[in-house]
Design an enzyme around this catalytic site. Sequence first.
Site, PDB file in Angstrom:
ATOM      1  N   LYS A   1      13.551  56.988 101.451  1.00  0.00           N
ATOM      2  CA  LYS A   1      14.890  56.705 101.331  1.00  0.00           C
ATOM      3  C   LYS A   1      15.304  55.319 101.770  1.00  0.00           C
ATOM      4  CE  LYS A   1      15.944  61.088 100.174  1.00  0.00           C
ATOM      5  NZ  LYS A   1      16.375  61.504  99.006  1.00  0.00           N
TER       6      LYS A   1
ATOM      7  N   ASP B   1      11.017  59.423  95.108  1.00  0.00           N
ATOM      8  CA  ASP B   1      12.064  60.463  94.660  1.00  0.00           C
ATOM      9  C   ASP B   1      12.009  60.521  93.039  1.00  0.00           C
ATOM     10  OD1 ASP B   1      15.226  61.046  94.275  1.00  0.00           O
ATOM     11  OD2 ASP B   1      15.111  61.072  96.452  1.00  0.00           O
TER      12      ASP B   1
ATOM     13  N   ASN C   1      18.150  78.315  69.486  1.00  0.00           N
ATOM     14  CA  ASN C   1      19.494  78.421  68.852  1.00  0.00           C
ATOM     15  C   ASN C   1      20.469  79.375  69.445  1.00  0.00           C
ATOM     16  OD1 ASN C   1      18.894  76.252  67.319  1.00  0.00           O
ATOM     17  ND2 ASN C   1      18.551  76.990  65.452  1.00  0.00           N
TER      18      ASN C   1
ATOM     19  N   HIS D   1       8.791  67.771  90.520  1.00  0.00           N
ATOM     20  CA  HIS D   1       9.899  67.843  90.828  1.00  0.00           C
ATOM     21  C   HIS D   1      10.814  68.596  89.699  1.00  0.00           C
ATOM     22  CE1 HIS D   1      14.151  66.632  92.108  1.00  0.00           C
ATOM     23  NE2 HIS D   1      13.649  66.351  93.233  1.00  0.00           N
ATOM     24  N   ARG D   2      11.964  69.138  89.957  1.00  0.00           N
ATOM     25  CA  ARG D   2      12.743  69.818  89.214  1.00  0.00           C
ATOM     26  C   ARG D   2      14.113  69.410  88.665  1.00  0.00           C
ATOM     27  NH1 ARG D   2      14.999  75.160  92.382  1.00  0.00           N
ATOM     28  NH2 ARG D   2      15.891  74.047  94.165  1.00  0.00           N
TER      29      ARG D   2
END
Length: 475
Positions: free
Chosen positions: A175, A203, A123, A294-295
């Site tokens: 891809k 991905d 918070n 993965h970020r």
Amino acid sequence: MVPQTETRAGAGFKAGVKDYRLTYYTPDYVVKDTDILAAFRMTPQPGVPPEECGAAVAAESSTGTWTTVWTDGLTTLDRYKGRCYDIEPVPGEDNQYIAYVAYPIDLFEEGSVTNLFTSIVGNVFGFKALRALRLEDLRIPPAYVKTFQGPPHGIQVERDKLNKYGRGLLGCTIKPKLGLSAKNYGRAVYECLRGGLDFTKDDENVNSQPFMRWRDRFLFVAEATYKAQSETGEIKGHYLNATAATCEEMLKRAQCAKELGVPIIMHDYLTGGFTANTSLSSYCRDHGLLLHIHRAMHAVIDRQRNHGIHFRVLAKALRLSGGDHLHSGTVVGKLEGEREVTLGFVDLMRDDYIEKDRSRGIYFTQDWCSMGGTMPVASGGIHVWHMPALVEIFGDDACLQFGGGTLGHPWGNAPGAVANRVALEACTQARNEGRDLAREGGDVIRSACKWSPELAAACEVWKEIKFEFETIDKL
């Protein structure tokens, strides 16, 4: 008048509101070896003293609240409160300060990144007295580090599993990231691995969508991986994304990957959450799976210079929670990342002991107590012309991931993989011979083109591609 820096239960309860700095700003405090230390970049609201803001951060992220409460007298507040023990102005910035806060180790549950973050970045980031607040760094003391298991296996064990030494690892994200059928997806995986890559990758968006359900993808990818292994004689892997809507479903997918015999799976640790990530890391450790992280979503948290959490903190948290790989930026590609800052948190991911170095954004000395290292993954807008810089910047203990830089090759996926493998081995050999890749890298690549038509074709396609934008997050 000497400020009151200790809470005495015997003093009696006095209702009302008092300045935070009377209790939580303690410039004479001597930091303990067991304290968790935080460096916050503060931007106070106009008219609010930095000492009050620093004390407010310490209070609201530990034991304090907005008013005096009578139950303070039922505990030893001095044992548990956070303390702002130093404040320094940020050079070149108006009304910005670095506040150093020490937290007693007993405030945090053992082995829980979730609990650590709930307190330190909870918070307090919405506190009205602050215009902006950013957590720049954390020191995790050895006493707390030892309560975590860290990466499932670590860099050295990964190399032993893969039987690959003396060079960086090569990867490729398949891809288009969305829309392929499972069979066509598996075909692309096979072609890239057959061409010379060590890994291919889901991905971060790929989970289990109508066009490709997770089980179908796992089966076709496993078939492709085994076929490429049998033809090349090398161990291959594909980061199968196990991220799911629930922890139960995530672990079911991880179990399927284990039963298929693949070496590595993947998780989106920020969108999935630290509790899920720590659970998955534990599963991978127990069942011999490597874990690629993965970020996705990190830039929402870390890209603004004045507010949020710096990625070096997120990287430290991931090493504690558990991950064998973590995306770290490239310095030279399409994604944000200044060289010295990036190398700073790359060392925090890989090395066992890192000295304080403000020139690289490292505010505290960090001792990982022999915890396994996390391998940085460089990906995002890189191609063969970047290879000399990548080898020079990251060294051998990194995974260099070329998505479009593999699949965009004019001759197809396998030649794209060949081009990257040739470029990597040429640059590694040149470095080992003592050549300066920063100065001679272009010549190394051009020389390798003479005996690799695949590399020559790739160099011709991407010779004019550059991503030259100024980095937002600088020291």
